[in-house]
Write an enzyme that holds these catalytic residues in place. Structure first.
Site, mmCIF file in Angstrom:
data_model
loop_
_atom_site.group_PDB
_atom_site.id
_atom_site.type_symbol
_atom_site.label_atom_id
_atom_site.label_comp_id
_atom_site.label_asym_id
_atom_site.label_seq_id
_atom_site.Cartn_x
_atom_site.Cartn_y
_atom_site.Cartn_z
ATOM 1 N N GLU A 151 -2.208 10.183 -0.884
ATOM 2 C CA GLU A 151 -3.433 9.286 -1.093
ATOM 3 C C GLU A 151 -4.273 8.865 0.273
ATOM 4 O O GLU A 151 -5.530 8.908 0.555
ATOM 5 C CB GLU A 151 -3.306 8.051 -1.696
ATOM 6 C CG GLU A 151 -4.396 6.997 -2.253
ATOM 7 C CD GLU A 151 -4.752 6.102 -1.193
ATOM 8 O OE1 GLU A 151 -5.850 5.125 -1.123
ATOM 9 O OE2 GLU A 151 -3.990 5.700 -0.357
ATOM 10 N N GLU A 152 -3.323 8.746 1.225
ATOM 11 C CA GLU A 152 -3.742 8.245 2.464
ATOM 12 C C GLU A 152 -4.536 9.484 3.386
ATOM 13 O O GLU A 152 -4.115 10.486 3.427
ATOM 14 C CB GLU A 152 -2.760 7.430 3.443
ATOM 15 C CG GLU A 152 -2.134 6.614 2.817
ATOM 16 C CD GLU A 152 -3.087 5.163 2.818
ATOM 17 O OE1 GLU A 152 -4.157 5.300 3.394
ATOM 18 O OE2 GLU A 152 -2.327 4.074 2.496
ATOM 19 N N HIS B 133 -3.483 -1.697 6.216
ATOM 20 C CA HIS B 133 -3.559 -0.724 7.094
ATOM 21 C C HIS B 133 -2.823 -1.123 8.395
ATOM 22 O O HIS B 133 -3.378 -0.594 9.534
ATOM 23 C CB HIS B 133 -4.911 0.111 7.236
ATOM 24 C CG HIS B 133 -5.047 0.885 6.167
ATOM 25 N ND1 HIS B 133 -6.171 1.832 5.974
ATOM 26 C CD2 HIS B 133 -4.227 1.229 4.925
ATOM 27 C CE1 HIS B 133 -6.142 2.455 4.968
ATOM 28 N NE2 HIS B 133 -5.091 2.036 4.164
ATOM 29 N N ASP C 274 -2.993 -0.883 -6.726
ATOM 30 C CA ASP C 274 -3.179 -0.915 -5.331
ATOM 31 C C ASP C 274 -3.039 -2.037 -4.370
ATOM 32 O O ASP C 274 -4.015 -2.785 -4.892
ATOM 33 C CB ASP C 274 -4.082 0.348 -4.868
ATOM 34 C CG ASP C 274 -4.000 0.966 -3.516
ATOM 35 O OD1 ASP C 274 -2.788 0.696 -2.688
ATOM 36 O OD2 ASP C 274 -4.816 1.769 -3.125
ATOM 37 N N ASP D 220 0.879 -1.343 -0.022
ATOM 38 C CA ASP D 220 -0.019 0.105 -0.235
ATOM 39 C C ASP D 220 0.821 1.364 -0.003
ATOM 40 O O ASP D 220 0.934 2.138 1.110
ATOM 41 C CB ASP D 220 -0.954 -0.150 1.248
ATOM 42 C CG ASP D 220 -2.028 0.854 1.288
ATOM 43 O OD1 ASP D 220 -2.152 1.646 0.011
ATOM 44 O OD2 ASP D 220 -2.442 1.163 2.262
#
Length: 419
Positions: free
Chosen positions: A183-184, A341, A230, A134
């Site tokens: 992105e996060e 995550h 992704d 990620d």
């Protein structure tokens, strides 16, 4: 609508997509040691904390710049920079890195491109989060694909130019690498706290305009397909076909996967030669037993129009581009990897064979999209006739700046490192 744009719109999206022969598929290079998680030249520099505005992300930006300047000097490298308010209560800089390779005779605004896209930032929480799937590994896959098709592009375009075959709209095909920052989410995912880089780039490219009478009005409309990678790198992924309008592209990638597996080129396959010490015998000691059933990264090649299409439900970097009409092929597994995550989304939890297989598959798809059959070997073979010729340097629009030979100085901003 002016005439060139109309003509471009009438060209089928599937035009001139040329499948690779078995010999060409076998010739595609493996990343090998470049994907070693500790010493690999492509992957290991990415397996670090890459929070926007920190020295860690500046080092990764320098890695990208050095890669293109050293290995792919024919690619045009540019940055799209923005400073945006964040959920942390203070603005931060975001840097999107774009590398483009177009036919050398092409004029600005006349090239439709395959965009290979991934985000390169990592989450601020949990502290120390690496984000190997990620999306460090997807970024490395894209770098490998770019390097793998570069020489073939040169051979193809040199042969076309020598033969005077530079005047067809079908010949105006390029490739673009888009590495997105931010992105996060910093706190909680929302429309405002996520996709910082993607939102900035999509807006910038939509507002920029190409010269009058260009085939494509804006840099945004030059994207023929937005191929977003992704959460790739864990074992046994399954990626659905999310969008009906790009299912044809999904099918082409699935076809490439099937052929690569049949040629025993997928290292994660249970039938790869490295996983079998000797041919297995059946219970009666006769002929070898059947091969194991091949898994599929892309299992929905035969999906029907009446099936459920989930495109857009997963929030990712494609959203701002899709909202502006860009066609998207989303390579993200469903379900997400179990490390998603979590702090153990690191290099040690990547499946090395799967990472290499994804890199090979993306390379094959890009080579087919760019019609490189006959050019992956040293001696190109001309296949089609077009006419006309012109030459101009392609220069990005918007707020982008040309890459400079001092990548660390260009990207360095250590004063924003106190998280």
């Amino acid at each position: 609508m002016h005439i060139p744009t109309l003509l471009a719109a009438l060209i089928p999206a599937t035009a001139a997509y040329t499948k690779l022969s078995d010999s060409s598929l076998k010739s595609l290079p493996s990343p090998g040691s470049d994907f070693d998680i500790k010493t690999g030249a492509l992957l290991s520099p990415l397996l670090t904390v890459r929070v926007p505005g920190t020295p860690g992300i500046a080092a990764v930006q320098a890695h990208f710049v050095t890669f293109f300047q050293t290995h792919l000097p024919s690619w045009k490298l540019s940055f799209q920079n923005s400073t945006q308010p964040t959920a942390l209560g203070r603005p931060l800089p975001f840097v999107n890195i774009v590398a483009t390779r177009d036919p050398p005779w092409a004029k600005q605004g006349d090239v439709g491109r395959l965009a290979l896209v991934a985000h390169y930032d990592s989450k601020i929480d949990p502290p120390g989060f690496i984000g190997a799937t990620d999306s460090a590994a997807p970024c490395a896959m894209i770098l490998h694909a770019a390097r793998s098709v570069d020489a073939a592009l040169t051979r193809k375009w040199e042969a076309m130019k020598s033969a005077g075959q530079t005047g067809s709209l079908e010949g105006e095909k390029g490739v673009q690498i888009i590495l997105l920052d931010g992105e996060e989410a910093f706190l909680n995912w929302s429309d405002e706290d996520s996709l910082y880089g993607a939102r900035a780039l999509a807006a910038s490219w939509e507002q920029a305009t190409n010269p009058a009478m260009s085939t494509f009005r804006t840099p945004l409309s030059e994207i023929s397909l937005f191929l977003l990678l992704d959460l790739l790198g864990s074992r046994n992924p399954s990626v659905p076909s999310y969008f009906k309008t790009t299912h044809w592209a999904y099918q082409n990638m699935a076809s490439a996967e099937t052929r690569l597996r049949a040629l025993k080129l997928f290292k994660s396959s249970p039938n790869h030669p490295s996983r079998k010490k000797a041919p297995a015998k059946n219970s009666k000691g006769g002929a070898p037993a059947r091969e194991a059933r091949e898994p599929k990264f892309l299992p929905e090649a035969n999906k029907k129009d009446t099936a459920t299409w989930l495109g857009g439900l997963i929030q990712d970097d494609h959203i701002p581009f899709m909202a502006k009409g860009v066609e998207v092929l989303h390579m993200i597994p469903d379900p997400f990897p179990t490390v998603w995550h979590r702090i153990d989304d690191d290099g040690a939890h990547l499946d090395g064979a799967t990472v290499e297989d994804w890199a090979l598959l993306v390379t094959a798809f890009a080579a087919e999209w760019l019609d490189l059959e006959g050019y992956l070997a040293a001696k190109p073979v001309m296949k089609r006739e077009v006419g006309g010729e012109g030459e101009a340097e392609v220069v990005m629009g918007g707020t982008e700046t040309d890459a400079r030979p001092e990548p660390v100085e260009v990207q360095g901003r250590s004063e924003l490192s106190n998280f």
